[in-house]
Scaffold this motif. Structure first.
Motif, PDB file in Angstrom:
ATOM      1  N   VAL A  35       0.550  -1.390   0.025  1.00 52.16           N
ATOM      2  CA  VAL A  35      -0.385  -0.058  -0.226  1.00 52.16           C
ATOM      3  C   VAL A  35       0.612   1.005   0.433  1.00 52.16           C
ATOM      4  N   SER A  36       0.200   2.618  -0.489  1.00 53.94           N
ATOM      5  CA  SER A  36       0.888   3.613  -0.202  1.00 53.94           C
ATOM      6  C   SER A  36       0.036   4.714   0.026  1.00 53.94           C
ATOM      7  N   GLU A  37       0.516   5.885  -0.109  1.00 54.73           N
ATOM      8  CA  GLU A  37       0.296   6.985   1.287  1.00 54.73           C
ATOM      9  C   GLU A  37       1.107   8.169   1.306  1.00 54.73           C
ATOM     10  N   ILE A  38       0.358   9.578   0.923  1.00 55.30           N
ATOM     11  CA  ILE A  38       1.513   9.982   1.352  1.00 55.30           C
ATOM     12  C   ILE A  38       1.050  11.139   1.546  1.00 55.30           C
ATOM     13  N   ARG A  39       1.927  12.080   2.736  1.00 56.99           N
ATOM     14  CA  ARG A  39       0.963  13.534   2.942  1.00 56.99           C
ATOM     15  C   ARG A  39       1.612  14.925   1.781  1.00 56.99           C
ATOM     16  N   LEU A  49      -3.249   6.286  -1.502  1.00 55.44           N
ATOM     17  CA  LEU A  49      -2.583   6.227  -3.480  1.00 55.44           C
ATOM     18  C   LEU A  49      -2.997   4.587  -4.047  1.00 55.44           C
ATOM     19  N   GLY A  50      -3.732   3.469  -3.174  1.00 51.86           N
ATOM     20  CA  GLY A  50      -4.081   2.411  -3.211  1.00 51.86           C
ATOM     21  C   GLY A  50      -3.149   1.867  -2.599  1.00 51.86           C
ATOM     22  N   SER A  51      -4.017   0.005  -3.115  1.00 49.35           N
ATOM     23  CA  SER A  51      -3.208  -1.273  -2.721  1.00 49.35           C
ATOM     24  C   SER A  51      -3.115  -2.212  -3.698  1.00 49.35           C
ATOM     25  N   TYR A  52      -1.713  -2.363  -3.948  1.00 50.96           N
ATOM     26  CA  TYR A  52      -1.214  -3.272  -5.381  1.00 50.96           C
ATOM     27  C   TYR A  52      -0.278  -4.694  -4.546  1.00 50.96           C
ATOM     28  N   ALA A  57       4.803  -0.477  -7.875  1.00 43.95           N
ATOM     29  CA  ALA A  57       3.647  -0.813  -7.858  1.00 43.95           C
ATOM     30  C   ALA A  57       3.065   0.508  -7.130  1.00 43.95           C
ATOM     31  N   ALA A  58       2.661  -0.065  -5.588  1.00 43.33           N
ATOM     32  CA  ALA A  58       3.146   1.395  -5.205  1.00 43.33           C
ATOM     33  C   ALA A  58       3.974   2.239  -5.096  1.00 43.33           C
ATOM     34  N   ALA A 112      -1.702   5.099 -12.390  1.00 42.72           N
ATOM     35  CA  ALA A 112      -0.164   5.428 -12.677  1.00 42.72           C
ATOM     36  C   ALA A 112      -0.024   3.454 -11.761  1.00 42.72           C
ATOM     37  N   GLY A 113      -0.215   3.820 -10.607  1.00 44.99           N
ATOM     38  CA  GLY A 113       0.231   2.311  -9.891  1.00 44.99           C
ATOM     39  C   GLY A 113      -0.537   1.166 -10.436  1.00 44.99           C
TER      40      GLY A 113
END
Length: 143
Positions: A35-39, A49-52, A57-58, A112-113
């Motif tokens: 998983v990815s996230e950003i401040r 930003l999603g789960s991959y 991809a993340a 994109a991910g």
């Protein structure tokens, strides 16, 4: 007093819920998804930003978000927050763009991910076919 715990030790103390990754902005869930996230700069808001299926991809989703939140600045120190600065420069160019709204960034980064995930998973599946790691039963499921 107590010695300070590292983030890995703190994570283990919580039951090993998540594993940090070598890519910036990427974590692995206990059940294996990346998983990815950003401040959002200048705020306390976090953008999911999603789960991959793949950590790369993340990382692509994270890089895309960084690029568009910063207005495309890749020159100088701008590439420092990226996992794949060469890929970002090739995909988007190093010129500046108007920063996108957080919602637009979330959408572009997720797309994109997801595209990167699809390519990576397909490549991994092709690799398994070529190397003969898949059984006849696996082949029937794929067909």
């Amino acid at each position: 007093g107590q010695p300070a715990m590292s983030s890995a030790e703190a994570s283990a103390a919580r039951g090993g819920e998540e594993e940090r990754c070598r890519y910036k902005g990427v974590r692995r869930r206990r059940w294996g998804k990346w998983v990815s996230e950003i401040r959002v700069p200048g705020t306390r808001e976090r953008l999911w930003l999603g789960s991959y299926a793949t950590p790369e991809a993340a990382a692509v989703a994270h890089d895309t978000a960084v690029y568009f939140l910063r207005g495309g600045s890749l020159s100088g120190n701008g590439a420092a927050g990226l996992n794949f600065p060469e890929r970002a420069a090739a995909a988007y160019g190093a010129g500046s763009v108007a920063p996108l709204s957080p919602r637009s960034v979330q959408s572009v980064a997720s797309d994109a991910g997801m595209a990167a995930d699809a390519q990576l998973v397909a490549a991994r599946d092709r690799e398994q076919l070529v190397s003969g790691e898949l059984s006849v039963d696996d082949m029937e499921i794929l067909m």
